[in-house]
Design a protein around this motif. Structure first.
Motif, PDB file in Angstrom:
ATOM      1  N   GLU A 104     -25.808 -21.497  -5.498  1.00 25.85           N
ATOM      2  CA  GLU A 104     -24.771 -20.684  -4.854  1.00 25.85           C
ATOM      3  C   GLU A 104     -24.029 -21.504  -3.810  1.00 25.85           C
ATOM      4  O   GLU A 104     -22.796 -21.437  -3.711  1.00 25.85           O
ATOM      5  CB  GLU A 104     -25.394 -19.455  -4.208  1.00 25.85           C
ATOM      6  N   GLU A 105     -24.766 -22.275  -3.015  1.00 25.63           N
ATOM      7  CA  GLU A 105     -24.138 -23.100  -1.991  1.00 25.63           C
ATOM      8  C   GLU A 105     -23.258 -24.178  -2.629  1.00 25.63           C
ATOM      9  O   GLU A 105     -22.174 -24.475  -2.136  1.00 25.63           O
ATOM     10  CB  GLU A 105     -25.206 -23.736  -1.097  1.00 25.63           C
ATOM     11  N   GLU A 108     -20.063 -22.613  -3.677  1.00 26.67           N
ATOM     12  CA  GLU A 108     -19.170 -22.415  -2.525  1.00 26.67           C
ATOM     13  C   GLU A 108     -18.550 -23.738  -2.082  1.00 26.67           C
ATOM     14  O   GLU A 108     -17.383 -23.779  -1.681  1.00 26.67           O
ATOM     15  CB  GLU A 108     -19.923 -21.774  -1.369  1.00 26.67           C
ATOM     16  N   GLU A 111     -15.748 -24.392  -4.326  1.00 30.38           N
ATOM     17  CA  GLU A 111     -14.608 -23.555  -3.936  1.00 30.38           C
ATOM     18  C   GLU A 111     -13.878 -24.189  -2.756  1.00 30.38           C
ATOM     19  O   GLU A 111     -12.649 -24.209  -2.718  1.00 30.38           O
ATOM     20  CB  GLU A 111     -15.088 -22.152  -3.578  1.00 30.38           C
ATOM     21  N   MET A 112     -14.643 -24.724  -1.806  1.00 30.50           N
ATOM     22  CA  MET A 112     -14.030 -25.419  -0.669  1.00 30.50           C
ATOM     23  C   MET A 112     -13.186 -26.600  -1.142  1.00 30.50           C
ATOM     24  O   MET A 112     -12.067 -26.798  -0.666  1.00 30.50           O
ATOM     25  CB  MET A 112     -15.110 -25.957   0.282  1.00 30.50           C
ATOM     26  N   LYS A 138      -9.308 -20.895   4.836  1.00 30.17           N
ATOM     27  CA  LYS A 138     -10.389 -20.340   4.013  1.00 30.17           C
ATOM     28  C   LYS A 138     -11.495 -21.376   3.814  1.00 30.17           C
ATOM     29  O   LYS A 138     -12.676 -21.036   3.843  1.00 30.17           O
ATOM     30  CB  LYS A 138      -9.853 -19.878   2.659  1.00 30.17           C
ATOM     31  N   ILE A 142     -15.498 -21.026   4.936  1.00 31.00           N
ATOM     32  CA  ILE A 142     -16.629 -21.295   4.044  1.00 31.00           C
ATOM     33  C   ILE A 142     -17.502 -22.392   4.645  1.00 31.00           C
ATOM     34  O   ILE A 142     -18.733 -22.303   4.625  1.00 31.00           O
ATOM     35  CB  ILE A 142     -16.139 -21.685   2.632  1.00 31.00           C
ATOM     36  N   ARG A 145     -19.704 -21.075   7.406  1.00 33.39           N
ATOM     37  CA  ARG A 145     -20.791 -20.261   6.861  1.00 33.39           C
ATOM     38  C   ARG A 145     -21.872 -21.146   6.236  1.00 33.39           C
ATOM     39  O   ARG A 145     -23.059 -20.950   6.466  1.00 33.39           O
ATOM     40  CB  ARG A 145     -20.228 -19.269   5.845  1.00 33.39           C
ATOM     41  N   LEU A 146     -21.452 -22.139   5.455  1.00 32.35           N
ATOM     42  CA  LEU A 146     -22.422 -23.034   4.826  1.00 32.35           C
ATOM     43  C   LEU A 146     -23.148 -23.897   5.849  1.00 32.35           C
ATOM     44  O   LEU A 146     -24.323 -24.223   5.674  1.00 32.35           O
ATOM     45  CB  LEU A 146     -21.724 -23.932   3.792  1.00 32.35           C
TER      46      LEU A 146
END
Length: 179
Positions: A104-105, A108, A111-112, A138, A142, A145-146
């Motif tokens: 999942e990380e 993400e 996505e970054m 955005k 992310i 958060r990560l």
């Protein structure tokens, strides 16, 4: 409206950069100096065309500093996540992360990367500067958060502790043999 839409976001991005990087952002200060020069010229000479240049300098500060933060998070987090994917067995042995959480990380992080790439594509065009800034913002969200969820250098810390434990066990065993 000009100050609310251009100057204020530039100041916020500049401050976030300096707090994040822990260094003075000299390039942004030069941009602010140029922006204020255009503003003064607009006020003193009553030349409204200078306001576009003021806005341009402020937008440049906002976008470039936000881009820097996004790219920094990308590099920092990539080095933490990549170690799991290069050595998954060792990562599981050291209890670095559960495979699903790491996946999942990693998604993400991908996505970054996509957001930073899209932000760069839109960066130099007047019609898409807001889109560029939105992508970088955005990516920073992310990244923040990560940064909280991915352990910092987990391999190094846990591997060192494991090696130290084995060495101490061996020393204890050897000392037990001699006494």
């Amino acid at each position: 409206m000009l100050f609310h839409d251009s100057y204020r976001p530039a100041v916020v991005a500049h401050m976030e950069y300096e707090v994040f990087a822990k260094v003075r952002n000299k390039k942004a200060l030069q941009e602010f100096e140029a922006a204020l020069s255009h503003l003064m010229h607009a006020l003193l000479e009553d030349d409204r065309s200078e306001l576009a240049h003021f806005k341009s300098h402020c937008d440049r500060v906002t976008i470039e500093t936000t881009e820097y933060i996004a790219e920094s998070y990308l590099l920092m987090l990539g080095s933490r996540i990549d170690s799991y994917y290069r050595h998954p067995r060792l990562a599981r042995l050291l209890f670095v992360a559960a495979p699903t959480r790491a996946s999942e990380e990693y998604a993400e992080l991908q996505e970054m990367k996509d957001l930073v790439a899209e932000g760069r594509q839109n960066k130099g065009h007047d019609h898409s500067m807001q889109r560029s800034l939105s992508c970088f913002q955005k990516a920073v969200e992310i990244g923040k958060r990560l940064d909280q969820s991915i352990p910092f250098s987990a391999f190094g810390d846990r591997l060192f502790a494991l090696i130290l434990s084995v060495v101490m066990l061996a020393l204890g065993y050897l000392l037990g043999l001699f006494t």
